[in-house]
Design an enzyme around this catalytic site. Structure first.
Site, PDB file in Angstrom:
ATOM      1  N   ASP A 203       0.809  -1.219   0.000  1.00  0.00           N
ATOM      2  CA  ASP A 203       0.000   0.000   0.000  1.00  0.00           C
ATOM      3  C   ASP A 203       0.839   1.265   0.000  1.00  0.00           C
ATOM      4  OD1 ASP A 203      -2.502   1.373   0.099  1.00  0.00           O
ATOM      5  OD2 ASP A 203      -2.311   1.639   2.249  1.00  0.00           O
ATOM      6  N   SER A 227      -6.790   5.294   0.109  1.00  0.00           N
ATOM      7  CA  SER A 227      -7.080   3.997  -0.503  1.00  0.00           C
ATOM      8  C   SER A 227      -8.553   3.663  -0.300  1.00  0.00           C
ATOM      9  CB  SER A 227      -6.218   2.899   0.126  1.00  0.00           C
ATOM     10  OG  SER A 227      -4.841   3.193  -0.016  1.00  0.00           O
ATOM     11  N   GLN A 277      -5.520  -1.840  -6.826  1.00  0.00           N
ATOM     12  CA  GLN A 277      -6.070  -0.922  -5.827  1.00  0.00           C
ATOM     13  C   GLN A 277      -6.701   0.274  -6.517  1.00  0.00           C
ATOM     14  OE1 GLN A 277      -3.672   1.930  -3.160  1.00  0.00           O
ATOM     15  NE2 GLN A 277      -4.124   0.240  -1.755  1.00  0.00           N
TER      16      GLN A 277
END
Length: 286
Positions: A203, A227, A277
Site C-alpha cells: 500500500d 485507498s 487498488q
C-alpha cells in the site's frame, strides 16, 4: 524499542482476546488517518491465525470503510465462512471505537499441481544494488523527511526510475512506477509473516502510478489521497526480506478515483504476487 523491522513484526503480532477476536495496536502518528497497509496486514494476520498452517493464503479482497485513528487499538473479528477440502475462506471486520473501518475477505488454498503454467516476463530494470534507497534520494533533495516516512523505515525501497521534481520533468511521463523493496532486516521464517509484511508494504507506493504524470511523488502534495479498496493474489512463495521488484501502472483515472495495478517479482524473475487498488484523489486548496 528494537529495530524498525522488530517493530513491524510486533505490529503484526496481534493479541488474541477470544477464539475469533484479535486486537492490534495502532502507532501514534502526526497524521490524520491510520496507514491502510497496517490495517490490511493486521487483518490478514487475524484471518491466518484461524487457518491450518498447510493452507497458505492465495488471495485477499478488502475495503477501507472509514479512516482509522492513529494511536487507538483496532479489534479484528474473524468470521469462519468456509472450511472446505481444498479452500478455506475467512471474513474479517476491523473495528475501532465501535465503528467498522475495514472489511477483508481472504482465501487460503492447499498447494496443488496444475497443468497450466505461464506468467508475464519480469521487465529489465537496474539491479537494486545500483540504485539509491528512497530515504537517501529523498533526503538529499528535501533535507527534512515527511512525517509518514516512519511507515517506510522497516523497508528498503529503491525507485527503478529517477525521481522527478518539477513539472518540466513530468512532461510526457507515463502513469507507471516501479520499486525494489525488502525489509531492512531478517524476518522470522513463518510464511504468514512474510505475506502480511508484503501486504503492509504493497500500500506504500502503488498509487504512485496514478500521480506520477501530474506531480512529483515527494514534496508538497496537491491531492488528498486515500485507498478505497485493495486486492492481492499470491501466486508463489516468497520472502519479504529478500529483494522483490514491484512494477506498477495506472490504466485509468477519472471522477476523483484512480486505479492502479502491480506485479511483484522475486529476484529470479518469478511473478509471486499481483495487486490491484483504487484510490481517491481530491485536489487540495492552493
Amino acid at each position: 524499542m528494537g529495530t524498525p523491522v522488530d517493530q513491524l513484526v510486533e505490529l503484526l503480532d496481534l493479541e488474541q482476546i477470544e477464539l475469533n477476536i484479535f486486537r492490534g495496536r495502532s502507532p501514534e502518528e502526526e497524521l490524520q488517518r491510520t496507514f491502510g497497509g497496517q490495517v490490511a496486514g493486521q487483518a490478514l494476520v487475524a484471518a491466518g491465525r484461524t487457518v491450518e498452517g498447510d493452507r497458505p493464503v492465495h488471495s485477499l479482497h478488502a475495503y477501507f470503510l472509514r479512516p482509522g485513528v492513529p494511536g487507538v487499538p483496532i479489534v479484528y473479528q474473524v468470521d469462519r465462512i468456509r472450511d472446505g477440502r481444498s479452500f478455506t475462506t475467512r471474513r474479517v471486520l476491523g473495528i475501532q471505537q465501535g465503528r467498522s473501518i475495514f472489511a477483508l475477505t481472504a482465501d487460503f488454498h492447499v498447494p496443488e499441481q496444475g497443468g497450466i503454467e505461464h506468467q508475464n516476463a519480469m521487465p529489465e530494470v537496474p539491479a537494486p544494488e545500483d540504485l539509491p534507497s528512497a530515504l537517501e534520494e529523498v533526503g538529499s533533495r528535501l533535507g527534512e523527511l515527511p512525517p509518514f516516512i516512519s511507515r517506510r523505515q522497516p523497508f528498503d525501497i529503491r525507485y527503478v526510475d529517477r525521481l522527478r521534481w518539477s513539472k518540466e520533468e513530468l512532461a510526457g511521463v507515463e502513469p507507471r512506477s516501479g520499486v525494489w523493496l525488502r525489509t531492512n532486516g531478517a524476518l522470522p521464517d513463518d510464511p504468514l509473516i512474510h505475506v502480511c509484511a508484503l501486504t503492509y508494504a504493497s500500500d506504500m507506493t502503488l498509487l504512485d502510478a496514478v500521480r506520477v504524470p501530474v506531480e512529483p511523488l515527494w514534496g508538497r502534495r496537491h491531492f488528498d489521497m486515500a485507498s478505497l479498496d485493495h486486492a492481492m493474489w499470491f501466486h508463489r512463495p516468497f520472502r519479504a526480506d529478500e529483494w522483490l521488484l514491484y512494477q506498477q501502472e495506472s490504466p485509468v483515472a477519472h471522477g476523483a478515483r484512480g486505479l492502479a495495478r502491480g506485479e511483484i517479482y522475486d529476484r529470479s524473475g518469478q511473478l509471486v504476487v499481483s495487486v490491484v487498488q483504487e484510490g481517491l484523489f481530491r485536489p487540495l486548496p492552493e
